[in-house]
Enzyme design. Structure first.
Site, PDB file in Angstrom:
ATOM      1  CB  CYS A  99      44.350  96.229  48.470  1.00 38.67           C
ATOM      2  SG  CYS A  99      42.737  96.186  47.809  1.00 38.67           S
ATOM      3  CG  HIS A 140      45.107  92.429  50.164  1.00 38.90           C
ATOM      4  ND1 HIS A 140      44.638  92.958  51.203  1.00 38.90           N
ATOM      5  CD2 HIS A 140      44.995  92.284  49.022  1.00 38.90           C
ATOM      6  CE1 HIS A 140      43.466  93.503  50.666  1.00 38.90           C
ATOM      7  NE2 HIS A 140      43.596  92.874  49.355  1.00 38.90           N
ATOM      8  CG  ASN A 151      39.917  93.167  49.503  1.00 33.25           C
ATOM      9  OD1 ASN A 151      40.752  93.720  50.456  1.00 33.25           O
ATOM     10  ND2 ASN A 151      39.940  92.705  48.328  1.00 33.25           N
TER      11      ASN A 151
HETATM   12  N1  ACO Z   1      26.906  85.287  43.153  1.00 34.83           N
HETATM   13  C1  ACO Z   1      26.480  84.204  42.066  1.00 34.83           C
HETATM   14  N2  ACO Z   1      26.933  84.457  40.878  1.00 34.83           N
HETATM   15  C2  ACO Z   1      27.772  85.485  40.623  1.00 34.83           C
HETATM   16  C3  ACO Z   1      28.398  86.112  41.809  1.00 34.83           C
HETATM   17  C4  ACO Z   1      27.631  86.250  42.908  1.00 34.83           C
HETATM   18  N3  ACO Z   1      28.171  87.054  44.066  1.00 34.83           N
HETATM   19  N4  ACO Z   1      29.171  87.213  41.169  1.00 34.83           N
HETATM   20  C5  ACO Z   1      29.349  86.554  39.711  1.00 34.83           C
HETATM   21  N5  ACO Z   1      28.691  85.528  39.359  1.00 34.83           N
HETATM   22  C6  ACO Z   1      28.410  85.042  38.371  1.00 34.83           C
HETATM   23  C7  ACO Z   1      28.811  85.596  37.332  1.00 34.83           C
HETATM   24  O1  ACO Z   1      27.721  86.526  36.766  1.00 34.83           O
HETATM   25  C8  ACO Z   1      29.141  84.418  36.274  1.00 34.83           C
HETATM   26  O2  ACO Z   1      27.951  84.176  35.620  1.00 34.83           O
HETATM   27  P1  ACO Z   1      27.793  83.805  34.050  1.00 34.83           P
HETATM   28  O3  ACO Z   1      28.782  82.611  33.724  1.00 34.83           O
HETATM   29  O4  ACO Z   1      26.178  83.199  33.975  1.00 34.83           O
HETATM   30  O5  ACO Z   1      28.239  84.998  33.309  1.00 34.83           O
HETATM   31  C9  ACO Z   1      29.589  83.517  36.963  1.00 34.83           C
HETATM   32  O6  ACO Z   1      29.355  83.933  38.309  1.00 34.83           O
HETATM   33  C10 ACO Z   1      31.375  83.347  36.965  1.00 34.83           C
HETATM   34  O7  ACO Z   1      31.735  84.843  37.104  1.00 34.83           O
HETATM   35  P2  ACO Z   1      33.356  85.020  36.955  1.00 34.83           P
HETATM   36  O8  ACO Z   1      33.590  86.429  37.182  1.00 34.83           O
HETATM   37  O9  ACO Z   1      33.862  84.394  36.017  1.00 34.83           O
HETATM   38  O10 ACO Z   1      33.506  84.225  38.571  1.00 34.83           O
HETATM   39  P3  ACO Z   1      35.063  83.908  39.038  1.00 34.83           P
HETATM   40  O11 ACO Z   1      34.960  82.217  39.151  1.00 34.83           O
HETATM   41  O12 ACO Z   1      36.105  84.692  38.277  1.00 34.83           O
HETATM   42  O13 ACO Z   1      34.885  84.221  40.586  1.00 34.83           O
HETATM   43  C11 ACO Z   1      35.545  86.522  41.767  1.00 34.83           C
HETATM   44  C12 ACO Z   1      34.586  85.938  40.563  1.00 34.83           C
HETATM   45  C13 ACO Z   1      35.457  85.717  42.836  1.00 34.83           C
HETATM   46  C14 ACO Z   1      35.314  88.125  41.836  1.00 34.83           C
HETATM   47  C15 ACO Z   1      37.021  85.899  41.225  1.00 34.83           C
HETATM   48  O14 ACO Z   1      37.248  86.570  39.741  1.00 34.83           O
HETATM   49  C16 ACO Z   1      38.001  86.795  42.041  1.00 34.83           C
HETATM   50  O15 ACO Z   1      38.255  86.447  43.050  1.00 34.83           O
HETATM   51  N6  ACO Z   1      38.885  87.585  41.492  1.00 34.83           N
HETATM   52  C17 ACO Z   1      39.688  88.451  42.458  1.00 34.83           C
HETATM   53  C18 ACO Z   1      39.020  89.711  42.598  1.00 34.83           C
HETATM   54  C19 ACO Z   1      39.583  90.444  43.973  1.00 34.83           C
HETATM   55  O16 ACO Z   1      39.928  89.830  44.993  1.00 34.83           O
HETATM   56  N7  ACO Z   1      39.607  91.608  44.098  1.00 34.83           N
HETATM   57  C20 ACO Z   1      39.628  92.484  45.016  1.00 34.83           C
HETATM   58  C21 ACO Z   1      40.649  93.598  44.754  1.00 34.83           C
HETATM   59  S1  ACO Z   1      42.096  93.255  44.291  1.00 34.83           S
HETATM   60  C22 ACO Z   1      42.889  92.541  45.535  1.00 34.83           C
HETATM   61  O17 ACO Z   1      42.729  92.965  46.685  1.00 34.83           O
HETATM   62  C23 ACO Z   1      43.726  91.494  45.507  1.00 34.83           C
END
Ligand code: ACO
Length: 324
Positions: A112, A251, A281
């Site tokens: 990214c 980004h 993204n």
């Molecule tokens: N829909 C519904 N539920 C979901 C989804 C979804 N799409 N995805 C995950 N869940 C569930 C999980 O299974 C979990 O369930 P559980 O508690 O029963 O196990 C629950 O939601 C919480 O999951 P987490 O992963 O802890 O959720 P979090 O609040 O951390 O959000 C997210 C997830 C949005 C991916 C967050 O961690 C995030 O934004 N991380 C950054 C990732 C990113 O931006 N990556 C891109 C590449 S790097 C960059 O560009 C910066």
């Protein structure tokens, strides 16, 4: 004296995929996706919208704004991790599409952060070869590298491309400075396999597929800290405060990452350009797409100080300052 942006361009695939469309693919909801990421919809490429086509179209739009033609271009750098072939590079396909016969061309993969790394590369090239004009492009079709059964990742990404034309001029405008970083020891928090090896001597590990794997929470934490650190290093280096920034284009990964970053930096929210709700993204394409939108919407005035920052797989991250 600096590498000045003469024109910006972007290209998004036609097909829109909303959160409601994703509800039909995985167990998720519009409410969950919007509240956790800020993303409402994204563009997904179809036939005839390969990475290099999006890239070449974005580049063509940037050339048009710069009132130049492909014949004027000496170098094409494409930042991407989702080209349709490993060899030739996406940049060579762009060169062919544009008919930029005198340009040499190559790709950069810094996930990214690719556009920032490519911009720095292009700027350094122009500081030596001052009479040249170059294209720096970020282009991705991560839809082809997404596991559409994995709700943790498939909701995040979108396709698109953005481009800038750069020329070195005796001017106070242009790329001022960059602070770029990598930490390969954290590779396993965000990665994507290549195709399996054909080398018969090598043991074949279980092949999970060539799609994005991610520890979302960890990525989130590192992303905020790392981008803040790079920006602070840049501000110290240039001896300016955050209030000197006229526009920040981060980004576009996730609205919660951006809000946290903005609050830690203490920058006025009004100065931060955000379009993640529309495109998700788009990885290396996100900054040049946002830059083109901001430019065409008249959000940049000559002399403005522009701050761009990024974070991605590797990990790779950084920040750059540009005088518009
Ligand atoms: N829909 C519904 N539920 C979901 C989804 C979804 N799409 N995805 C995950 N869940 C569930 C999980 O299974 C979990 O369930 P559980 O508690 O029963 O196990 C629950 O939601 C919480 O999951 P987490 O992963 O802890 O959720 P979090 O609040 O951390 O959000 C997210 C997830 C949005 C991916 C967050 O961690 C995030 O934004 N991380 C950054 C990732 C990113 O931006 N990556 C891109 C590449 S790097 C960059 O560009 C910066």
């Amino acid at each position: 004296m600096g590498s000045i942006i003469l024109g910006t361009g972007s290209c998004l695939p036609e097909r829109e995929m909303s959160n409601h469309d994703l509800e039909k693919l995985v167990d998720t909801s519009d409410e969950w996706i919007v509240s956790r990421t800020g993303i409402e919809t994204r563009r997904i490429s179809g036939k005839g919208e390969e990475t290099y086509i999006l890239a070449a179209t974005a580049a063509g739009n940037a050339l048009e704004m710069a009132q130049l033609t492909a014949d004027d271009i000496d170098l094409i750098i494409v930042a991407s991790m989702s080209a349709h072939m490993i060899m030739p590079s996406c940049a060579c396909f762009v060169q062919k599409e544009l008919g930029a016969k005198k340009a040499f061309a190559y790709d950069i993969n810094a996930a990214c952060s690719g556009f920032l790394f490519a911009l720095d590369n292009g700027d350094k090239y122009l500081r030596v070869e001052q009479n040249k004009k170059i294209l720096v492009i970020g282009a991705e079709t991560l839809s082809s590298r997404t596991n559409w059964q994995d709700r943790n990742t498939c909701i995040l990404f979108g396709d698109g491309a953005g481009a800038v034309v750069l020329e070195y001029q005796e001017d106070t405008r242009g790329v001022v400075a960059s602070e770029l970083f990598s930490d390969g020891s954290l590779w396993n928090l965000l990665y994507m396999h290549n195709a399996p090896s054909y080398n018969p001597e090598l043991e074949q590990p279980d092949y999970p597929g060539a799609h994005i794997m991610m520890e979302g929470r960890e990525v989130f934490k590192y992303a905020v800290k790392a981008m803040e650190g790079a920006i602070r290093a840049l501000l110290v280096r240039e001896n300016i405060g955050i209030d000197s920034i006229d526009l920040m284009i981060p980004h576009q990964a996730n609205i919660r990452i951006l809000k946290k970053l903005v609050s830690r930096l203490g920058i006025d929210q009004e100065k931060v350009f955000i379009n993640v709700q529309k495109y998700g993204n788009t990885s290396a394409a996100s900054i040049p797409i946002a830059l083109d939108e901001a430019n065409r919407e008249g959000k940049l005035t000559r002399g403005d100080l522009l701050l761009v920052c990024s974070f991605g797989g590797g990990f790779t991250w950084g920040a750059s300052l540009l005088r518009w």
